[in-house]
Structure formats: C-alpha cells, structure tokens
Design a protein around this motif. Structure first.
Motif, PDB file in Angstrom:
ATOM      1  N   ASP A 417       0.827  -1.215   0.000  1.00  0.00           N
ATOM      2  CA  ASP A 417       0.000   0.000   0.000  1.00  0.00           C
ATOM      3  C   ASP A 417       0.855   1.256   0.000  1.00  0.00           C
ATOM      4  OD1 ASP A 417      -2.209  -1.600   0.002  1.00  0.00           O
ATOM      5  OD2 ASP A 417      -2.616  -1.401   2.150  1.00  0.00           O
ATOM      6  N   GLU A 418       1.941   1.221   0.790  1.00  0.00           N
ATOM      7  CA  GLU A 418       2.860   2.355   0.807  1.00  0.00           C
ATOM      8  C   GLU A 418       3.576   2.492  -0.534  1.00  0.00           C
ATOM      9  OE1 GLU A 418       3.878   4.822   3.238  1.00  0.00           O
ATOM     10  OE2 GLU A 418       1.831   4.274   3.749  1.00  0.00           O
ATOM     11  N   GLY A 419       3.925   1.343  -1.128  1.00  0.00           N
ATOM     12  CA  GLY A 419       4.575   1.377  -2.437  1.00  0.00           C
ATOM     13  C   GLY A 419       3.692   2.014  -3.491  1.00  0.00           C
ATOM     14  N   VAL A 420       2.403   1.650  -3.472  1.00  0.00           N
ATOM     15  CA  VAL A 420       1.450   2.240  -4.428  1.00  0.00           C
ATOM     16  C   VAL A 420       1.342   3.743  -4.190  1.00  0.00           C
ATOM     17  CG1 VAL A 420      -0.989   2.346  -5.060  1.00  0.00           C
ATOM     18  CG2 VAL A 420       0.142   0.128  -4.812  1.00  0.00           C
ATOM     19  N   ARG A 421       1.285   4.128  -2.916  1.00  0.00           N
ATOM     20  CA  ARG A 421       1.170   5.560  -2.619  1.00  0.00           C
ATOM     21  C   ARG A 421       2.362   6.332  -3.169  1.00  0.00           C
ATOM     22  NH1 ARG A 421       2.418   9.416   1.147  1.00  0.00           N
ATOM     23  NH2 ARG A 421       3.836   8.067   2.284  1.00  0.00           N
ATOM     24  N   TRP A 422       3.570   5.800  -2.971  1.00  0.00           N
ATOM     25  CA  TRP A 422       4.754   6.460  -3.500  1.00  0.00           C
ATOM     26  C   TRP A 422       4.739   6.486  -5.035  1.00  0.00           C
ATOM     27  CZ3 TRP A 422       8.155   9.632  -1.592  1.00  0.00           C
ATOM     28  CH2 TRP A 422       8.420   9.645  -0.228  1.00  0.00           C
TER      29      TRP A 422
END
Length: 468
Positions: A417-422
C-alpha cells in the motif's frame, strides 16, 4: 327623443341645437350633427373609449407581468439562498437540486457556476469541476476566488506542483484567516517531504484555527519525522485531545508515548479511555497488556495479549510480545507457535527472525538459528537503507530517484500500500516516469489485476523526454 342623439352610436347625446349660439343667431336654421364627410361625434367618442380600454388592459397586463417577474425573482433568490446554505454546511446532496434550478433560471450567474464547481470537487467529479470553474471565470466570477478553489482542488487530487503556487498566492492575498488554504498547503508540503516548510504553515494554521484538533495532529507528524523530543509530542497530542476528546489517533499515540517513558499510570489511563471509546481496539488491548506486564501482572497481560491477537490478526506486535514472554519462561514450543504465526503475518519484521533465532538456538537447531540471524541482519540493514532514503528526502524533497527507491523498498518489504502511494505520487508529477510505471505494473500483475498492469506497462514505454 332629444335632437342630435345618434341612436346607432353608443356615445352620449349631443348638445341640443336650440342651446347653441348658431341656433340663437339663425332662427329655424337646421344644424347638422357633423360637417359633411367627417366623423360623427359619436364615433369619435367610441374610439376614445376603445383607446382608454386598451390602455387599461395594457396597464393591467403590465402589472400582471410585473407580479409574475417579482414572484420568479423571489423564487430564484430562495433557490440561491438554499444552495448557499447547504454548500456552507457541506451538504452537497441537498445543495444539488437547488443549484440546478438556480443555474437553469440564471445561466449567466458566475456565482451559481462557481458553487457547482465546488460541489463537483467535493463529490469527486474533478474534470467537470475544473470545467465549471473556467465557466464561472468566463461569466465574470472573481479570478482570485477561482484560483483559490483551483489550488484547493489540485492539492486534494495530489497535484502538488500545480497546487502550490495557487495556494501560496491565495495566502499572500488573503486579508483574513484562511484555514482551508493553510491545510491544503500543509498537505502539499508534507506529501512532498518539505517538512520544515510544512511546520511553518501548520503553525499559522494553529493560530488561525485554534479549535481544530487536526492542526496539532499534523504538527505531531512533522515532529515525529524530525525526531522532536517526546515532551513536545506529548504536548501535541494533549492539545489535540483538549479540542477533540474522542480522537482515537491522539489517544493511541499519547498512550504509546507514556508507555515508552514508563509512565504506566498515564499510559493505562489513555488506553482505558481508548478502549471505552473504541471497544475491541487491538491497540488499546495491546497497550493495556504491556502496562500489565511491566507492572508484573503476567496473568492479566497474557489475557490481554490474546485478546489483542484476536482483535487485530494482521498485527504482528502482540504475537511478538507473547513469544517473548513464553521464551522467558522457557516454553520454547509455545513461543515457536506464536512466531510461526508472526512470520506469516509479516516476514519482513526483523524481530520475528531474531526471536526465531533464539528459539532455534534453545532447541539445538544451529543451522536454522544461523539462517534466522542472517535474515535478521539483512532486514535490519535494509531498514537502515530506508532511514537513509527518508533523510535524503528530508534534505532533498524533490529527488525523484529517491522517491522511486522508497517505492521499490516498500514493495520489496511487504508494504504494497505504501509502495502504491509512492508510485502514484511520482506519477502525478511525472506521468511518464518509466521505473515508477513499471513498479506499479509489476505490483498489479502480482495482484492479478491485468488491466491496471497493462495500463502502467504501456505508460512505461519511454517517450523522447520521459525520465527513466
């Protein structure tokens, strides 16, 4: 019948001939009712009456039209007032029908079109909202208000590079507090890792919105990322709770700080309050378990840990705490059971592997213990890489390659989820960035979302100026 009365005319009788000067001057001379070939007195009177009647009808019609127009104007004003009221209350569903009727009645109203744009932004129809804003501009609505609203919308959509100059200009031109713009600019600066600038804007927001708990929560975000002292963080969350006693985030974070400082009574008070406001909160149950363990009430602690595991099955922390307790008592098999479960929840957590290495050592399984120690060292080293990336972004917020590296780290270490946000953040500002598109394409392919995977893979095809 009196002389001179025209029977066929509806006009009143003429003056009798004997009473006229001509009749007195010429005895017996007959006086004709009208000169030869001209209109009769009766017909002139009739026409005069028709004209008067027509004028009266026209006047009556004008009055009726005036009344009708007045009623229509009152109706439009009522629709406008209702639309303004519901928009101010952020009740967009109620505002919509009033806005529609207002625009239909006054299609050239810049204000009505401006409020339509705000409603569209609030309900997520961004493209139509921007089009409505430009229509409002063409209709003469003040450009300063339009640019301010455009900046707010762009910030909300994550288009920070476009939003920032509009928001800064809005603050410079403002003659009164504008918390909405301050919030949007703070968000833009936070999401682009410009924490020092964000702190300045948040402090202004605190002054202009003294009753808003979010201002102190956002300040705490900056303070945490810049390694501010715990006392400052405690004050941040305390101030937030003064303004919003039911705020779950502030209560949870304050309890954690007290626990970290071994202020057990204060920690217990916050966690109990959190549990009362949010029954079944695994954060509250975990905190109370840790407080009980530090106080030496092991039975209560173990019960709370198990409750926390049940309430938050995707949280590795209560499993680790329970495993530590079991290892301390020498119950290695029980500890391994908890650690096996923890490994499935989050295999990228170094402490999972460290505790497993201890358990394997006690079981005499040297090779397995060695493998777990190596995994621990590797994951801790990778964690240091992330810390360096975060520091690099703090010092150079616009470093796109550091942002890509952060996104890749998140994907590779079990935080998709953090990867997608970045990844999405990078692509909002650099839509053709090859590596960012490929990271998202690979992620969605792993998730079986072939449409999204193909979309990002096509965008990854480098153009003449696409960054790689």
């Amino acid at each position: 019948m009196p002389r001179g009365f025209n029977v066929e005319s509806s006009s009143p009788p003429t003056i009798p001939a004997s009473d006229t000067p001509d009749a007195q001057a010429g005895q017996g001379r007959r006086i004709s009712s009208a000169p030869q070939g001209g209109p009769t007195r009766g017909s002139v009177g009739g026409r005069r009456r028709l004209v008067i009647s027509a004028a009266a009808l026209a006047a009556a019609g004008g009055v009726w039209l005036g009344v009708r127009k007045a009623r229509e104007e009152l109706g439009v004003r009522a629709e406008a007032e209702a639309a303004r009221r519901y928009m101010a209350e952020q009740d967009y569903e109620q505002a919509l029908p009033h806005l529609q009727r207002w625009v239909q009645a006054r299609p050239a109203s810049g204000e009505a079109m401006f409020l339509v744009a705000k409603g569209m932004f609030a309900t997520g129809t961004m493209d139509q909202g921007f089009a409505a804003l430009e229509r409002a501009r063409a209709l003469g609505y003040p450009g300063r208000e339009i640019d301010r609203q455009r900046g707010l919308a762009l910030s909300g959509a994550g288009k920070h590079r476009e939003a920032e100059p509009l928001l800064r200009r809005a603050l410079e031109q403002s003659t009164a507090p504008d918390p909405a713009v301050e919030e949007a600019l703070a968000r833009t600066l936070l999401e682009t890792f410009r924490l020092r600038e964000a702190r300045e804007v948040i402090e202004r927001w605190i002054r202009d919105a003294p009753d808003d708990a979010r201002t102190y929560l956002w300040k705490a975000i900056v303070d945490r990322k810049t390694d501010t002292e715990n006392d400052v963080l405690i004050e941040d969350y305390t101030q937030a709770l003064k303004r919003d006693p039911g705020n779950i985030e502030a209560r949870r974070e304050l309890g954690g700080l007290y626990l970290q400082l071994h202020r057990l009574d204060d920690a217990a008070k916050e966690y109990e309050s959190l549990l009362a406001r949010s029954p079944g909160s695994h954060d509250a149950l975990l905190g109370l378990a840790q407080v009980a363990m530090e106080r030496g009430d092991e039975e209560q602690a173990v019960g709370r840990f198990r409750q926390a595991i049940e309430a938050g099955p995707r949280d590795v922390r209560p499993l680790l705490e329970l495993a530590k307790y079991e290892l301390r008592l020498g119950r290695v098999e029980a500890a391994m059971s908890d650690l096996d479960r923890a490994l499935k929840v989050d295999g990228s957590e170094p402490d999972v592997h460290y505790l497993r290495s201890l358990a394997f050592t006690r079981l005499g399984m040297k090779e397995e213990a060695k493998a777990e120690r190596e995994a621990t060292d590797r994951l801790r080293a990778e964690g240091e890489v992330l810390k360096k990336l975060q520091m690099q972004l703090l010092n150079s917020p616009g470093d796109v390659e550091a942002q890509v590296a952060a996104a890749r780290w998140m994907f590779e270490h079990g935080h998709p989820d953090e990867g997608v946000r970045w990844g999405e953040k990078i692509l909002r500002e650099h839509p053709g960035h090859t590596q960012a598109n490929l990271l998202l394409a690979d992620h969605y392919a792993r998730e079986g979302k072939d449409g999204l995977a193909n979309f990002y893979r096509l965008r990854a095809a480098p153009g003449p100026s696409a960054p790689r």
